[in-house]
Each structure stands twice: as C-alpha cells, then as structure tokens.
Design a protein around this motif. Structure first.
Motif, short mmCIF file in Angstrom:
data_model
loop_
_atom_site.label_atom_id
_atom_site.label_comp_id
_atom_site.label_asym_id
_atom_site.label_seq_id
_atom_site.Cartn_x
_atom_site.Cartn_y
_atom_site.Cartn_z
N ASP A 13 34.59 30.25 30.58
CA ASP A 13 35.23 30.56 31.86
C ASP A 13 34.27 30.08 32.95
O ASP A 13 33.05 30.15 32.77
CB ASP A 13 35.41 32.09 31.93
N HIS A 14 34.76 29.55 34.03
CA HIS A 14 33.88 29.24 35.16
C HIS A 14 34.66 29.45 36.45
O HIS A 14 35.87 29.29 36.51
CB HIS A 14 33.22 27.88 35.06
N ARG A 29 40.92 39.28 43.96
CA ARG A 29 40.68 38.93 45.37
C ARG A 29 40.36 40.25 46.06
O ARG A 29 40.86 41.31 45.65
CB ARG A 29 41.96 38.33 45.98
N GLN A 79 36.10 27.53 43.78
CA GLN A 79 37.16 27.56 44.79
C GLN A 79 37.35 26.15 45.37
O GLN A 79 36.41 25.35 45.33
CB GLN A 79 36.75 28.46 45.97
N THR A 80 38.50 25.93 45.97
CA THR A 80 38.70 24.67 46.68
C THR A 80 37.56 24.47 47.68
O THR A 80 37.05 23.37 47.86
CB THR A 80 40.04 24.71 47.45
N GLY A 113 40.40 28.92 37.70
CA GLY A 113 41.58 28.97 38.57
C GLY A 113 42.07 30.38 38.78
O GLY A 113 42.69 30.69 39.78
N ASP A 141 36.56 37.04 47.06
CA ASP A 141 36.74 37.64 45.74
C ASP A 141 35.89 38.90 45.63
O ASP A 141 34.87 39.04 46.31
CB ASP A 141 36.33 36.65 44.64
N SER A 194 45.12 26.75 47.50
CA SER A 194 46.47 26.99 46.98
C SER A 194 47.20 28.07 47.77
O SER A 194 48.38 28.26 47.59
CB SER A 194 46.43 27.32 45.49
P1 AMP Z 1 41.61 27.80 44.86
O1 AMP Z 1 40.72 27.53 45.98
O2 AMP Z 1 43.03 27.66 45.23
O3 AMP Z 1 41.21 27.02 43.64
O4 AMP Z 1 41.43 29.34 44.47
C1 AMP Z 1 40.16 29.89 44.26
C2 AMP Z 1 40.31 31.29 43.80
O5 AMP Z 1 40.85 31.33 42.46
C3 AMP Z 1 39.01 32.03 43.68
O6 AMP Z 1 38.55 32.50 44.91
C4 AMP Z 1 39.38 33.14 42.71
O7 AMP Z 1 40.10 34.17 43.36
C5 AMP Z 1 40.29 32.43 41.75
N1 AMP Z 1 39.51 31.94 40.60
C6 AMP Z 1 39.17 30.68 40.33
N2 AMP Z 1 38.48 30.59 39.17
C7 AMP Z 1 38.37 31.85 38.69
C8 AMP Z 1 37.75 32.45 37.53
N3 AMP Z 1 37.14 31.71 36.61
N4 AMP Z 1 37.84 33.79 37.40
C9 AMP Z 1 38.47 34.55 38.32
N5 AMP Z 1 39.08 34.05 39.42
C10 AMP Z 1 39.03 32.72 39.61
#
Ligand code: AMP
Length: 394
Positions: A150-151, A257, A154-155, A129, A242, A4
């Motif tokens: 919560d889980h 992040r 990442q892409t 997310g 992260d 994203s």
């Molecule tokens: P994307 O690849 O665009 O889906 O973004 C991934 C990033 O979203 C991760 O590296 C985190 O920074 C953030 N993220 C996704 N899921 C979580 C979660 N459950 N808790 C905290 N941050 C999250």
C-alpha cells in the motif's frame, strides 16, 4: 492536473516539471523496484495523477516500458483482464487502486481464474488512491503470491508521501499501513491546535514545510485558495486533509479524510476503521461508512454494503452480522446500528467513494454532485436505501 474532487470543486494542481521528474525517477527503483528495461504497468485512468505520473512520465524517464491500458478489470469480458495483461506483457511491477481488486474479488471470490495465467515474473503489487483494507490486501497477497504494498499520496504531491522502499530494502509489511514517510516528507500527526499527537492516536496528518521537489507550488489561478486549503490551519505545515496515526515503529496509518472522521457522543471515530470491520465479513465485497446527524449523539455511523456475487444470504442476515462484528471489534462506543445493502457505491471516475455527498443526501441537505462522478444514477439508489432506514427525507 485536477484532484479527483470528492468534495466541492476539484482543485487544479500546478506541477513544477523538473522537480516532478526528479522525484518520479527516484521512485521507480526505490519504491517500485524496477530497473531500466523492466515492464511497468499502472492501471489507472490516464487523466488522473497516477496516469500522468506512472503511465507516462515516470516509466519513460527511467527507461521502463509502460503498458497503456484502457478498460476495466471486470466485464472485459471477465475478471481475468489484469492477469492476462500481466502475463502477456511480462509486467514486473503493477500499480492499481484497491477498488479494482474489490471488483475482481466480488466476481471471483476464490481467485480461481488466475491459475490459468503465468504470473511468475511479477514481483509486487502496489495499491493507492484510497484506504487499502486488510481484507483486500490479504486476498491479493494470497491470490497473486507476491508482496502487496500500500502507498499513500495525493494529486498535490505527485508521488508517494508514505510507502515501502522495496527497491532499497523492503520493510516488513504491516497490513493497514502504507509503511513510512518517504525522503523529503516530515509527516506529523497534529491535534486541532497544531500540537503533535501521542503515538497511536488519531489526528490530522500534516507535512512540515518545506515539501520535497515535485509537490505543488500553488493551485492554478487560485493562489488564495492554495493558501487557505493547505497552509492556514497549521502554520508551517502542509495540511493533507487526511486523518490517521503513527505507531511506535514510525508506520503511518491513513484512516479517513478529516471530514470523514465522525463524532459519536464525544468519541472521535474513523470511518475507515469501521469499514475495515465490515469488509472482513465474508459476504461483503465493498463497503462505506458515513456519519449521519443524530439529535442525541451528534453523529451516528451508517454503513453501506455491497455483497459478493452469488451470495446466498439475505441482506437482513448480513446487516445483523456486521452490526455484531463492529460491536465486538470496535465496541459499543461506535453505536453502529444502521446498515443497508446496495448494489453499487457512488464513486468518482478514479474510484473514490463520494462519502460527503452521501452524508448530504442522508441529512436531507442540498448538494451538488461532484463533476468527477462516474454514474450520477447511483445517488438515487443511495437515497432509496437511506429512506428505508428513515433518512434522506425531503
Ligand atoms: P487524489 O489527489 O485525488 O489522488 O486523492 C488523494 C487522496 O486519496 C488522499 O488524500 C487520501 O485521502 C486518499 N488516498 C490515496 N492513497 C491512499 C492510501 N494508500 N491509503 C488511504 N488513502 C489514500
């Protein structure tokens, strides 16, 4: 599939088909706790990873009915859309982003409207997310009456890195933690030199190589960028980007992040921790904390608050109260004295807050709004609010 891209140019992630299907198939029972035939719903944009993985491939390969939904959780026409779709389609397992729940909560803060829908067959809600703040989780648990998991993923990974294996045996939920690393991931917290951090201390989250099936083998037409972005900082590890910590029970906490960890007079503070405190204020629907440059302290935290619909308090009152709250809960080291109320936060279309862009605006630096931004006009609203605080000077 593109990330994203909250900073810079989105990265094109290459997906190995077979490994991805194997991993996704495994998650349907073991994480999402559905058996073939159950209805599964991921309310996401189909163009992002959650959409690809969980609207399309995973439910279908596992024999689940998938709900394809195009719309928004609020304003379509009201904040009951999720409840209606879950009740009408007999959804057993529901997956969405915390931002969607904050939007519903902002309009229906007591969750009254859910009472008109039969939610009895829903087993659990899954959030991912972005950081799921305790306030949002507690609200969802109470209103929906199901476990909220919560889980974190990442892409790049295509499926859960850390989650709760609810379909094997649910582990106790610790609010604020996406629970534990899933099979195939050896998650470690490292300091800047690549050494493991002590239990409970904030560091960079890295995954010891090799990565499990389904995760990215490289970036599309950019293998140098792949190596530089993920494999160079910590040799032998995949760098997630992260920051977070692992507690004494092995539970992982994703705090920000790594770029969003701020340094206030030598103290490393996570913006996620401060956001958690701001979000606990009863009038705050949504919030973001960024670090702005400060001559004296290096960086200072600055909070943006969106208030609940129908809030009768003034912006000044709420700002003063959240400043006191942060002082009480985190302490004077946070030096949290700057906050403003805005109507909306700038986000990507997948709901991620554009903190890095907000920092550039605050510091008066040149920036390029990410291609994935939802509504660029929000950046002007942010600039105006920052100018009132003496930042974002041309
Ligand atoms: P994307 O690849 O665009 O889906 O973004 C991934 C990033 O979203 C991760 O590296 C985190 O920074 C953030 N993220 C996704 N899921 C979580 C979660 N459950 N808790 C905290 N941050 C999250």
């Amino acid at each position: 599939l593109y990330t994203s891209g909250t900073t810079g140019a989105p990265k094109g992630v290459v997906r190995p088909t077979a490994g991805h299907l194997v991993a996704l198939n495994w998650t349907m029972k073991n994480i999402y706790n559905v058996v073939p035939g159950d209805v599964f719903w991921a309310a996401s944009d189909v163009g992002w990873v959650v959409g690809h993985s969980y609207i399309c491939y995973a439910p279908l390969i596992h024999g689940n009915t998938t709900v394809v939904f195009e719309g928004k959780p609020v304003g379509t026409p009201d904040a009951t859309t999720f409840w209606r779709v879950i009740a009408e389609h007999d959804v057993r397992s529901f997956f969405t982003a915390p931002t969607a729940f904050r939007a519903i909560k902002r309009q229906d803060s007591k969750g009254e409207s859910i009472k008109n829908f039969d939610m009895s067959r829903l087993r659990a809600l899954y959030l991912a997310g972005e950081r799921a703040d305790p306030d949002t989780i507690e609200w969802a648990q109470e209103v929906m009456g199901v476990p909220v998991y919560d889980h974190w993923w990442q892409t790049e990974t295509g499926f859960t890195i850390a989650g709760n294996p609810a379909g094997i045996e649910a582990m106790p939920v610790k609010i604020g933690s996406p629970t534990v690393a899933m099979p195939g991931y050896d998650v470690q917290i490292l300091d800047e030199g690549g050494h493991q951090m002590p239990v409970g201390e904030l560091g960079a989250i890295a995954v010891k190589l090799p990565l499990p099936p389904g995760t990215l083998p490289t970036l599309w037409n950019a293998s140098d960028r792949f190596i530089k972005s993920y494999l160079t900082t910590f040799p032998g590890y995949y760098e997630t980007g992260d920051a977070g910590m692992i507690d004494e029970d092995g539970y992982l906490y994703i705090m920000a992040r790594t770029d969003d960890v701020i340094n206030v007079a030598g103290h490393r503070l996570s913006t996620g921790g401060m956001e958690e405190v701001l979000a606990s204020h009863p009038d705050v629907a949504e919030c973001a904390v960024i670090g702005v440059s400060d001559e004296l302290k290096g960086q200072l935290p600055l909070g943006f608050l969106c208030l609940n619909d129908g809030c009768t308090r003034t912006a000044e009152q709420v700002v003063a109260e959240v400043i006191t709250l942060v002082r009480e809960k985190i302490g004077p080291v946070a030096a949290f004295k700057l906050a403003c109320v805005v109507d909306r936060l700038p986000k990507t279309r997948s709901g991620k807050i554009l903190r890095a862009t907000m920092v550039s605006i605050a510091d008066g630096k040149a920036y390029k709004a990410p291609a994935t931004i939802d509504d660029p006009a929000v950046l002007d609203e942010v600039r105006l609010a920052l100018q009132k605080l003496g930042y974002a000077q041309p």
